[in-house]
Design a protein around this motif. Sequence first.
Motif, PDB file in Angstrom:
ATOM      1  N   ASP A  46       1.048  -1.721   0.061  1.00 28.61           N
ATOM      2  CA  ASP A  46       0.071  -0.048   0.457  1.00 28.61           C
ATOM      3  C   ASP A  46       0.868   1.084  -0.087  1.00 28.61           C
ATOM      4  O   ASP A  46       0.458   2.301  -0.284  1.00 28.61           O
ATOM      5  CB  ASP A  46      -1.149   0.148   1.402  1.00 28.61           C
ATOM      6  N   ALA A  47       2.409   1.156   0.809  1.00 31.83           N
ATOM      7  CA  ALA A  47       2.722   2.316   0.775  1.00 31.83           C
ATOM      8  C   ALA A  47       4.429   1.550   1.190  1.00 31.83           C
ATOM      9  O   ALA A  47       4.672   0.985   1.725  1.00 31.83           O
ATOM     10  CB  ALA A  47       3.000   3.618   1.911  1.00 31.83           C
ATOM     11  N   LEU A  48       5.276   2.854   0.824  1.00 36.03           N
ATOM     12  CA  LEU A  48       6.574   2.246   1.005  1.00 36.03           C
ATOM     13  C   LEU A  48       7.286   3.418   1.520  1.00 36.03           C
ATOM     14  O   LEU A  48       6.583   4.308   1.482  1.00 36.03           O
ATOM     15  CB  LEU A  48       7.559   2.524  -0.856  1.00 36.03           C
ATOM     16  N   ILE A  49       8.412   3.215   2.256  1.00 34.73           N
ATOM     17  CA  ILE A  49       8.636   4.116   3.832  1.00 34.73           C
ATOM     18  C   ILE A  49      10.044   4.267   3.038  1.00 34.73           C
ATOM     19  O   ILE A  49      10.982   2.711   3.252  1.00 34.73           O
ATOM     20  CB  ILE A  49       8.756   3.554   4.874  1.00 34.73           C
ATOM     21  N   LEU A  50      11.632   5.149   2.372  1.00 30.39           N
ATOM     22  CA  LEU A  50      12.609   4.494   1.735  1.00 30.39           C
ATOM     23  C   LEU A  50      13.199   5.179   2.808  1.00 30.39           C
ATOM     24  O   LEU A  50      13.108   6.388   3.160  1.00 30.39           O
ATOM     25  CB  LEU A  50      12.414   4.864   0.710  1.00 30.39           C
ATOM     26  N   ASP A  51      14.655   5.239   3.713  1.00 30.05           N
ATOM     27  CA  ASP A  51      15.250   5.514   4.288  1.00 30.05           C
ATOM     28  C   ASP A  51      16.127   6.466   2.837  1.00 30.05           C
ATOM     29  O   ASP A  51      16.839   5.838   1.942  1.00 30.05           O
ATOM     30  CB  ASP A  51      16.251   5.020   4.970  1.00 30.05           C
ATOM     31  N   VAL A  52      16.235   7.362   3.152  1.00 33.97           N
ATOM     32  CA  VAL A  52      17.312   8.100   1.744  1.00 33.97           C
ATOM     33  C   VAL A  52      18.934   8.095   1.530  1.00 33.97           C
ATOM     34  O   VAL A  52      19.581   7.407   0.351  1.00 33.97           O
ATOM     35  CB  VAL A  52      17.389  10.167   1.849  1.00 33.97           C
ATOM     36  N   MET A  53      19.342   7.893   2.776  1.00 31.08           N
ATOM     37  CA  MET A  53      21.103   7.462   2.852  1.00 31.08           C
ATOM     38  C   MET A  53      21.148   6.380   3.494  1.00 31.08           C
ATOM     39  O   MET A  53      20.825   5.868   4.377  1.00 31.08           O
ATOM     40  CB  MET A  53      21.442   9.035   4.019  1.00 31.08           C
ATOM     41  N   VAL A  95      10.400  12.329  -6.752  1.00 31.55           N
ATOM     42  CA  VAL A  95      10.099  11.112  -7.423  1.00 31.55           C
ATOM     43  C   VAL A  95       9.332  10.246  -6.169  1.00 31.55           C
ATOM     44  O   VAL A  95       9.331   9.596  -6.554  1.00 31.55           O
ATOM     45  CB  VAL A  95      12.511  10.762  -7.152  1.00 31.55           C
ATOM     46  N   GLY A  96       8.690  10.723  -5.076  1.00 26.56           N
ATOM     47  CA  GLY A  96       8.376  10.071  -4.071  1.00 26.56           C
ATOM     48  C   GLY A  96       7.076  10.878  -3.754  1.00 26.56           C
ATOM     49  O   GLY A  96       6.754  11.956  -5.036  1.00 26.56           O
ATOM     50  N   ASP A  97       6.044  10.580  -2.890  1.00 19.22           N
ATOM     51  CA  ASP A  97       4.815  11.354  -2.911  1.00 19.22           C
ATOM     52  C   ASP A  97       5.581  12.437  -1.304  1.00 19.22           C
ATOM     53  O   ASP A  97       4.397  13.101  -1.325  1.00 19.22           O
ATOM     54  CB  ASP A  97       3.985  10.683  -2.740  1.00 19.22           C
ATOM     55  N   ASP A  98       5.714  12.028  -0.166  1.00 18.27           N
ATOM     56  CA  ASP A  98       6.059  12.711   0.531  1.00 18.27           C
ATOM     57  C   ASP A  98       7.102  12.406   1.497  1.00 18.27           C
ATOM     58  O   ASP A  98       8.224  11.323   0.942  1.00 18.27           O
ATOM     59  CB  ASP A  98       4.821  12.541   2.278  1.00 18.27           C
ATOM     60  N   TYR A  99       7.220  13.445   2.548  1.00 20.44           N
ATOM     61  CA  TYR A  99       9.002  13.760   2.866  1.00 20.44           C
ATOM     62  C   TYR A  99       9.229  13.953   4.702  1.00 20.44           C
ATOM     63  O   TYR A  99       8.303  15.329   4.758  1.00 20.44           O
ATOM     64  CB  TYR A  99       9.344  14.733   2.485  1.00 20.44           C
ATOM     65  N   LEU A 100       9.975  13.103   5.369  1.00 17.98           N
ATOM     66  CA  LEU A 100       9.163  13.634   6.703  1.00 17.98           C
ATOM     67  C   LEU A 100      10.503  13.529   7.659  1.00 17.98           C
ATOM     68  O   LEU A 100      11.622  12.327   6.935  1.00 17.98           O
ATOM     69  CB  LEU A 100       8.363  12.260   7.370  1.00 17.98           C
ATOM     70  N   SER A 101      11.360  14.139   7.604  1.00 20.66           N
ATOM     71  CA  SER A 101      12.307  14.513   8.553  1.00 20.66           C
ATOM     72  C   SER A 101      12.270  14.307   9.929  1.00 20.66           C
ATOM     73  O   SER A 101      11.557  13.893  10.612  1.00 20.66           O
ATOM     74  CB  SER A 101      12.914  15.620   8.681  1.00 20.66           C
ATOM     75  N   LYS A 102      13.476  12.751  10.350  1.00 24.93           N
ATOM     76  CA  LYS A 102      14.000  12.187  11.192  1.00 24.93           C
ATOM     77  C   LYS A 102      15.005  13.388  12.347  1.00 24.93           C
ATOM     78  O   LYS A 102      15.811  14.701  11.630  1.00 24.93           O
ATOM     79  CB  LYS A 102      14.866  11.710  11.463  1.00 24.93           C
ATOM     80  N   PRO A 103      14.489  13.611  13.900  1.00 26.09           N
ATOM     81  CA  PRO A 103      13.813  12.828  15.009  1.00 26.09           C
ATOM     82  C   PRO A 103      12.059  12.881  14.047  1.00 26.09           C
ATOM     83  O   PRO A 103      11.756  14.926  13.838  1.00 26.09           O
ATOM     84  CB  PRO A 103      14.222  13.194  16.258  1.00 26.09           C
ATOM     85  N   ALA A 111      -0.100   9.215  10.630  1.00 25.78           N
ATOM     86  CA  ALA A 111      -0.858   9.895   9.912  1.00 25.78           C
ATOM     87  C   ALA A 111      -0.555  10.271   8.432  1.00 25.78           C
ATOM     88  O   ALA A 111      -1.266  10.485   7.330  1.00 25.78           O
ATOM     89  CB  ALA A 111      -1.001  11.318  10.389  1.00 25.78           C
ATOM     90  N   ARG A 112       0.869  10.461   7.883  1.00 28.32           N
ATOM     91  CA  ARG A 112       1.441  10.923   6.731  1.00 28.32           C
ATOM     92  C   ARG A 112       0.981   9.180   6.086  1.00 28.32           C
ATOM     93  O   ARG A 112       0.725   9.591   4.633  1.00 28.32           O
ATOM     94  CB  ARG A 112       2.617  11.405   6.354  1.00 28.32           C
ATOM     95  N   LEU A 113       0.875   8.217   6.422  1.00 25.35           N
ATOM     96  CA  LEU A 113       1.190   7.161   5.662  1.00 25.35           C
ATOM     97  C   LEU A 113      -0.209   6.985   5.286  1.00 25.35           C
ATOM     98  O   LEU A 113      -0.925   6.300   3.955  1.00 25.35           O
ATOM     99  CB  LEU A 113       1.413   5.961   6.428  1.00 25.35           C
ATOM    100  N   SER A 114      -1.033   7.329   6.321  1.00 25.67           N
ATOM    101  CA  SER A 114      -3.085   7.108   5.750  1.00 25.67           C
ATOM    102  C   SER A 114      -3.037   8.059   4.514  1.00 25.67           C
ATOM    103  O   SER A 114      -3.689   7.762   4.297  1.00 25.67           O
ATOM    104  CB  SER A 114      -3.393   7.198   7.341  1.00 25.67           C
ATOM    105  N   GLY A 115      -2.430   9.255   4.889  1.00 29.70           N
ATOM    106  CA  GLY A 115      -2.839  10.234   4.095  1.00 29.70           C
ATOM    107  C   GLY A 115      -3.190   9.980   2.626  1.00 29.70           C
ATOM    108  O   GLY A 115      -3.097   9.857   1.713  1.00 29.70           O
ATOM    109  N   LEU A 116      -1.432   9.109   2.260  1.00 32.48           N
ATOM    110  CA  LEU A 116      -0.651   9.320   1.077  1.00 32.48           C
ATOM    111  C   LEU A 116      -1.394   7.862   0.081  1.00 32.48           C
ATOM    112  O   LEU A 116      -2.119   7.562  -0.841  1.00 32.48           O
ATOM    113  CB  LEU A 116      -0.031   8.384   1.977  1.00 32.48           C
ATOM    114  N   VAL A 117      -1.668   6.649   1.095  1.00 26.81           N
ATOM    115  CA  VAL A 117      -2.243   5.307   0.449  1.00 26.81           C
ATOM    116  C   VAL A 117      -4.326   6.409   0.456  1.00 26.81           C
ATOM    117  O   VAL A 117      -4.732   5.805  -0.124  1.00 26.81           O
ATOM    118  CB  VAL A 117      -2.688   4.757   2.032  1.00 26.81           C
ATOM    119  N   ARG A 118      -4.943   7.224   1.644  1.00 21.74           N
ATOM    120  CA  ARG A 118      -6.200   7.677   1.610  1.00 21.74           C
ATOM    121  C   ARG A 118      -6.467   8.256  -0.438  1.00 21.74           C
ATOM    122  O   ARG A 118      -6.989   7.861  -1.009  1.00 21.74           O
ATOM    123  CB  ARG A 118      -6.604   8.530   2.120  1.00 21.74           C
TER     124      ARG A 118
END
Length: 224
Positions: A46-53, A95-103, A111-118
Amino acid sequence: MRLMLLEDDDRLRALIRTGLQESGHSVEDVGSAREGFNLASSGGFDALILDVMLPEGQEAGFGVAQRLRDEGDTTPILFLTARADVESRLTGLEVGDDYLSKPFDFRELRARLSGLVRRAGGQASNAVALPGGFQLHLSKRQITDAAGETVPLTPKEFELLEGLALHAERAYSREELITRIWSGQPDVDSRVVDVYVRNLRRKLGEDMILTVRGHGYRLGEGAG
């Protein structure tokens, strides 16, 4: 949701996986760009969570996403990374759909994942046909029979059958199944897999899971 997590920090990957699983999601996780691309390419997420580095490079996560997009994969992608500069954010959104910074706050991740899939309207197939007229419902985490009645399974039974069903073309060794379903826990004996397979056969029929002599198990014939 069925999610894929690509994160090379073992501790953080385990924390994210556990948190998402406790929220009721199914999570498959890997630690390298090569593994992430191969797993994502298998489909059904349903969604992919990808680290960049990643070990392969400072922007390897972007590369994974770009390769998937080049091959026509439209699965929603959320980048999760310590890189918070404007250029990185812009690349992530290109190249993706959303971006969340650590921490980050775990509530925001959910919430972001739910919004992406919705917003995507559910790119992944919601149901997988199984042998014998059974259906595996990804979002509901349920198995139904030919009459539409729910067959009660434990969470681990469902995860085991889900893993076989989403890769019906291949057989898995007991060790591979332990790695996927029990996250490689060292105290899980390979015979535990045999017990779960027997339970699934008892509930769903002997032909649901086939034994591949000298290797392990695969989904039975007749899945659509």
